[in-house]
Design a protein around this motif. Structure first.
Motif, PDB file in Angstrom:
ATOM      1  N   VAL A 115      13.536  12.794  34.683  1.00  0.00           N
ATOM      2  CA  VAL A 115      13.737  14.051  33.952  1.00  0.00           C
ATOM      3  C   VAL A 115      14.940  13.925  33.026  1.00  0.00           C
ATOM      4  O   VAL A 115      16.016  13.484  33.439  1.00  0.00           O
ATOM      5  CB  VAL A 115      13.944  15.228  34.930  1.00  0.00           C
ATOM      6  CG1 VAL A 115      14.219  16.519  34.167  1.00  0.00           C
ATOM      7  CG2 VAL A 115      12.721  15.391  35.828  1.00  0.00           C
ATOM      8  N   ASP A 116      14.759  14.356  31.795  1.00  0.00           N
ATOM      9  CA  ASP A 116      15.848  14.347  30.814  1.00  0.00           C
ATOM     10  C   ASP A 116      16.856  15.438  31.175  1.00  0.00           C
ATOM     11  O   ASP A 116      16.482  16.608  31.364  1.00  0.00           O
ATOM     12  CB  ASP A 116      15.278  14.606  29.418  1.00  0.00           C
ATOM     13  CG  ASP A 116      16.371  14.715  28.369  1.00  0.00           C
ATOM     14  OD1 ASP A 116      17.282  13.888  28.375  1.00  0.00           O
ATOM     15  OD2 ASP A 116      16.289  15.644  27.545  1.00  0.00           O
ATOM     16  N   CYS A 117      18.134  15.064  31.297  1.00  0.00           N
ATOM     17  CA  CYS A 117      19.158  16.055  31.603  1.00  0.00           C
ATOM     18  C   CYS A 117      20.443  15.695  30.862  1.00  0.00           C
ATOM     19  O   CYS A 117      20.599  14.574  30.368  1.00  0.00           O
ATOM     20  CB  CYS A 117      19.424  16.149  33.111  1.00  0.00           C
ATOM     21  SG  CYS A 117      20.066  14.641  33.866  1.00  0.00           S
TER      22      CYS A 117
ATOM     23  N   VAL B 248      18.690  25.453  33.640  1.00  0.00           N
ATOM     24  CA  VAL B 248      20.145  25.335  33.576  1.00  0.00           C
ATOM     25  C   VAL B 248      20.692  25.338  34.999  1.00  0.00           C
ATOM     26  O   VAL B 248      20.315  26.185  35.820  1.00  0.00           O
ATOM     27  CB  VAL B 248      20.769  26.500  32.783  1.00  0.00           C
ATOM     28  CG1 VAL B 248      22.298  26.386  32.767  1.00  0.00           C
ATOM     29  CG2 VAL B 248      20.224  26.545  31.351  1.00  0.00           C
ATOM     30  N   ILE B 249      21.570  24.384  35.292  1.00  0.00           N
ATOM     31  CA  ILE B 249      22.259  24.323  36.579  1.00  0.00           C
ATOM     32  C   ILE B 249      23.738  24.614  36.356  1.00  0.00           C
ATOM     33  O   ILE B 249      24.389  23.952  35.544  1.00  0.00           O
ATOM     34  CB  ILE B 249      22.124  22.939  37.249  1.00  0.00           C
ATOM     35  CG1 ILE B 249      20.654  22.552  37.454  1.00  0.00           C
ATOM     36  CG2 ILE B 249      22.881  22.913  38.575  1.00  0.00           C
ATOM     37  CD1 ILE B 249      20.471  21.131  37.975  1.00  0.00           C
TER      38      ILE B 249
ATOM     39  N   ASP C   2      15.968  18.839  28.634  1.00  0.00           N
ATOM     40  CA  ASP C   2      15.105  19.518  29.602  1.00  0.00           C
ATOM     41  C   ASP C   2      15.940  20.330  30.590  1.00  0.00           C
ATOM     42  O   ASP C   2      15.630  21.490  30.882  1.00  0.00           O
ATOM     43  CB  ASP C   2      14.244  18.502  30.359  1.00  0.00           C
ATOM     44  CG  ASP C   2      13.166  17.894  29.487  1.00  0.00           C
ATOM     45  OD1 ASP C   2      12.865  18.474  28.416  1.00  0.00           O
ATOM     46  OD2 ASP C   2      12.616  16.842  29.862  1.00  0.00           O
ATOM     47  N   VAL C   3      17.006  19.704  31.124  1.00  0.00           N
ATOM     48  CA  VAL C   3      17.863  20.364  32.111  1.00  0.00           C
ATOM     49  C   VAL C   3      19.318  20.230  31.679  1.00  0.00           C
ATOM     50  O   VAL C   3      19.811  19.121  31.466  1.00  0.00           O
ATOM     51  CB  VAL C   3      17.676  19.768  33.517  1.00  0.00           C
ATOM     52  CG1 VAL C   3      18.545  20.522  34.531  1.00  0.00           C
ATOM     53  CG2 VAL C   3      16.217  19.809  33.945  1.00  0.00           C
ATOM     54  N   LEU C   4      19.984  21.361  31.571  1.00  0.00           N
ATOM     55  CA  LEU C   4      21.399  21.391  31.222  1.00  0.00           C
ATOM     56  C   LEU C   4      22.210  21.609  32.492  1.00  0.00           C
ATOM     57  O   LEU C   4      21.943  22.547  33.253  1.00  0.00           O
ATOM     58  CB  LEU C   4      21.681  22.520  30.230  1.00  0.00           C
ATOM     59  CG  LEU C   4      23.127  22.634  29.742  1.00  0.00           C
ATOM     60  CD1 LEU C   4      23.495  21.448  28.868  1.00  0.00           C
ATOM     61  CD2 LEU C   4      23.337  23.951  28.999  1.00  0.00           C
ATOM     62  N   ILE C   5      23.208  20.760  32.727  1.00  0.00           N
ATOM     63  CA  ILE C   5      24.043  20.851  33.920  1.00  0.00           C
ATOM     64  C   ILE C   5      25.469  21.173  33.483  1.00  0.00           C
ATOM     65  O   ILE C   5      26.118  20.373  32.810  1.00  0.00           O
ATOM     66  CB  ILE C   5      24.011  19.540  34.733  1.00  0.00           C
ATOM     67  CG1 ILE C   5      22.570  19.200  35.114  1.00  0.00           C
ATOM     68  CG2 ILE C   5      24.897  19.648  35.967  1.00  0.00           C
ATOM     69  CD1 ILE C   5      22.415  17.838  35.771  1.00  0.00           C
TER      70      ILE C   5
ATOM     71  N   LEU D  98       9.471  21.441  37.159  1.00  0.00           N
ATOM     72  CA  LEU D  98       9.781  21.682  35.750  1.00  0.00           C
ATOM     73  C   LEU D  98       8.529  21.699  34.882  1.00  0.00           C
ATOM     74  O   LEU D  98       8.424  22.499  33.940  1.00  0.00           O
ATOM     75  CB  LEU D  98      10.763  20.621  35.237  1.00  0.00           C
ATOM     76  CG  LEU D  98      11.418  20.901  33.885  1.00  0.00           C
ATOM     77  CD1 LEU D  98      12.331  22.133  33.975  1.00  0.00           C
ATOM     78  CD2 LEU D  98      12.241  19.695  33.426  1.00  0.00           C
ATOM     79  N   HIS D  99       7.573  20.852  35.194  1.00  0.00           N
ATOM     80  CA  HIS D  99       6.369  20.759  34.368  1.00  0.00           C
ATOM     81  C   HIS D  99       5.517  22.023  34.444  1.00  0.00           C
ATOM     82  O   HIS D  99       4.652  22.258  33.601  1.00  0.00           O
ATOM     83  CB  HIS D  99       5.537  19.543  34.780  1.00  0.00           C
ATOM     84  CG  HIS D  99       4.908  19.681  36.136  1.00  0.00           C
ATOM     85  ND1 HIS D  99       5.617  19.453  37.310  1.00  0.00           N
ATOM     86  CD2 HIS D  99       3.644  20.023  36.521  1.00  0.00           C
ATOM     87  CE1 HIS D  99       4.814  19.655  38.341  1.00  0.00           C
ATOM     88  NE2 HIS D  99       3.615  19.990  37.892  1.00  0.00           N
TER      89      HIS D  99
END
Length: 581
Positions: free
Chosen positions: A35-37, A195-196, A13-16, A411-412
């Motif tokens: 949240v999936d990261c 993306v962070i 869900d979120v790439l860091i 995010l949703h």
């Protein structure tokens, strides 16, 4: 070299991108919201550049000086930043810092304590009160250990030894990234809804730097710029006054500001305590830019050591006190035959921190590209023209939390865009071409040329002629980089350095162009041809990507602080250095 035949694809869900304090704190916030990261790091997990931050982390706790308050912390930050900071960012930082410090304490960070059990606080340069919390002189390492453990407790997934080369942007939205596994030598694509970027600064662009040679090469800034995000205030690069001079392979490594915060004194080769000439009130604890320029001036006027340094002496303090407060410095210098409880350390300025970087909205962490966020040293705005010592670590945890919370809450509402295969293939083709490239110029030689020209032409003291020469030399390096001698697979240092060159070239150009544009001296940006600060230049310089690999420069007024912070500024608080005498 043969073209890549297979690409690993990873969905999250979120790439860091970046596994230092900023990235980890964002991941912790996301995980606590369910949240999936996925956290990516170029090195072994836990071995981020954060561990090199030694002296402390700021918050207006009032443990020793109860009259301190967050508005005064903000006033000190704005004063040190010469009022080109993002005022919203500064106020968020200083308001939330105490809560984040207490949170770290609750998570087990082993802060030094006062006799009555409060978190201890020390003096740091240009601060009105003792507000720098610390764990001896290894605060960054302790912070990383605390965050890594908390992330492990929350089962935050991570990948180590992973280098991101490009962001994937589709219809103006960040939908993932492409990179390569440095161990397996294979390309990897990441499909993400957000993306962070949390991949640090760019001080390794300079010949003498407090960074490791393969860290802080401007990856974060180049990634964002290539994706269409403006970079801001890139001309502001902080040169820390005290880097090591010897041994040669450690030249530039940081001698923590905590040495001066605990009463360390600077002497030139003639035995003069020279800060009396430059800053008789604040002495060694004046702003970093002031002390660095003073050292540079002493050396230029012939009062430096044989190695173009000066002497930093803490030996007048009690031996036990030095061992308690500065254990890492005692150990590091002892390894090279110097007993800092008995003799001085030889030091010289070193490129230490990037105040400029990716432009973001600090209330959310959002960049101009939808779905793309940034946090930590890679961003611009918190520190203005010069960073207040102790603010870098607290920036990572404050805005890591803010950004993580905002993404978790929104995010949703965002559409999920599939990772476009064609775009991924384009980026991997660039990787393949770089791996196969042959020519007369090695990546290592190009990196050395960049670092030399940046040190000589965009260093502590600058002028128009020198900056123009630096830009001309950089353009030649850019041309030569098209004929790089790589011929190596993705597991090699040669290939990694070739990717570093790509990033360094972009980031170096923004620094030079910003420094040329700013015709004044302000904070860490010192022009010998424009030695005074110009009120008309209380503005921010933005380098904007034009989409064809080039950039244009834009200028906008700096914003103003709130009424409560302005009152604190008007109160004119200032450290009385002689408390240390």
């Amino acid at each position: 070299m043969s073209a890549s035949t297979s690409t690993e694809t990873v969905k999250t869900d979120v790439l860091i991108i970046g596994a230092g304090a900023a990235g980890l704190r964002a991941s912790i916030e996301l995980a606590e919201h369910g949240v999936d990261c996925l956290v990516l790091g170029k090195r072994a997990h836990g071995d981020a550049h954060t561990i090199w931050a030694a002296g402390g982390i700021n918050a207006s706790l009032g443990s020793l000086d109860p009259e301190d308050r967050w508005e005064i912390h903000a006033a000190d930050t704005l004063n040190e930043g010469h009022f080109v900071n993002d005022a919203t960012a500064v106020e968020l930082l200083c308001q939330q810092a105490p809560e984040r410090i207490r949170e770290l304490d609750a998570w087990g960070m082993d802060f030094n304590r006062t006799d009555d059990g409060k978190i201890n606080q020390r003096y740091f340069g240009a601060q009105s009160f003792r507000r720098t919390c610390f764990v001896g002189d290894r605060t960054g390492k302790a912070l990383m250990e605390t965050l890594v453990q908390k992330a492990m407790d929350l089962n935050v997934p991570y990948r180590q030894n992973l280098y991101i080369t490009d962001l994937v942007v589709e219809d103006g939205r960040a939908v993932g990234a492409v990179g390569f596994d440095m161990d397996a030598g294979t390309p990897v694509a990441f499909d993400a809804d957000a993306v962070i970027i949390a991949a640090g600064g760019h001080t390794s662009l300079f010949r003498r730097s407090s960074s490791r040679p393969d860290e802080n090469t401007g990856d974060a800034q180049a990634l964002a710029f290539r994706a269409g995000v403006p970079l801001r205030d890139m001309e502001f690069v902080q040169f820390h006054p005290t880097g090591k001079v010897r041994p040669e392979d450690e030249a530039g490594h940081l001698v923590t500001e905590a040495v001066r915060g605990e009463g360390g004194r600077l002497y030139n080769a003639e035995g003069e305590r020279f800060m009396e000439r430059y800053s008789p009130n604040q002495m060694e604890l004046d702003a970093r830019d002031v002390v660095a320029r003073a050292i540079e001036q002493e050396v230029r006027e012939g009062r430096g050591t044989e190695d173009d340094g000066v002497l930093l002496d803490i030996s007048h303090r009690d031996d036990a006190y030095i061992h308690e407060r500065l254990p890492r410095m005692v150990e590091e210098f002892a390894e090279h035959g110097v007993d800092i409880t008995k003799e001085p350390m030889e030091v010289a300025p070193t490129a230490h921190y990037a105040m400029g970087g990716i432009e973001v909205s600090f209330e959310t962490g959002q960049t101009e590209v939808d779905g793309l966020y940034a946090v930590g040293e890679c961003t611009a705005g918190v520190h203005g023209a010069n960073r207040l010592g102790g603010n870098s670590l607290v920036e990572t945890i404050v805005f890591g939390q803010v950004t993580g919370q905002h993404i978790a809450e929104t995010l949703h509402t965002r559409p999920s865009t599939p990772l476009p295969e064609a775009r991924v293939r384009e980026h991997i083709a660039v990787q393949d071409a770089l791996a196969a490239s042959s020519g007369p110029h090695t990546p290592e030689a190009l990196m050395t040329r960049i670092r030399t020209l940046m040190w000589e032409h965009a260093g502590i003291l600058r002028n128009e002629d020198s900056l123009l020469t630096g830009l001309q030399q950089l353009q030649q390096v850019q041309a030569d980089a098209k004929d790089m001698d790589v011929q190596a697979d993705r597991t090699t240092l040669r290939y990694e350095n070739a990717q570093n060159v790509r990033c360094m070239l972009t980031t170096a150009e923004t620094i030079l162009r910003g420094a040329l544009e700013r015709t004044e001296s302000r904070g860490a940006h010192a022009r010998t041809d424009y030695p005074e600060k110009d009120p008309a230049w209380q503005q921010n310089i933005r380098c904007i990507p034009t989409g064809d690999g080039r950039m244009q420069v834009d200028i906008q007024p700096a914003d103003t602080p709130s009424a409560s912070v302005q009152r604190a500024i008007d109160e004119e608080h200032e450290l009385d250095y002689h408390h240390l005498e």
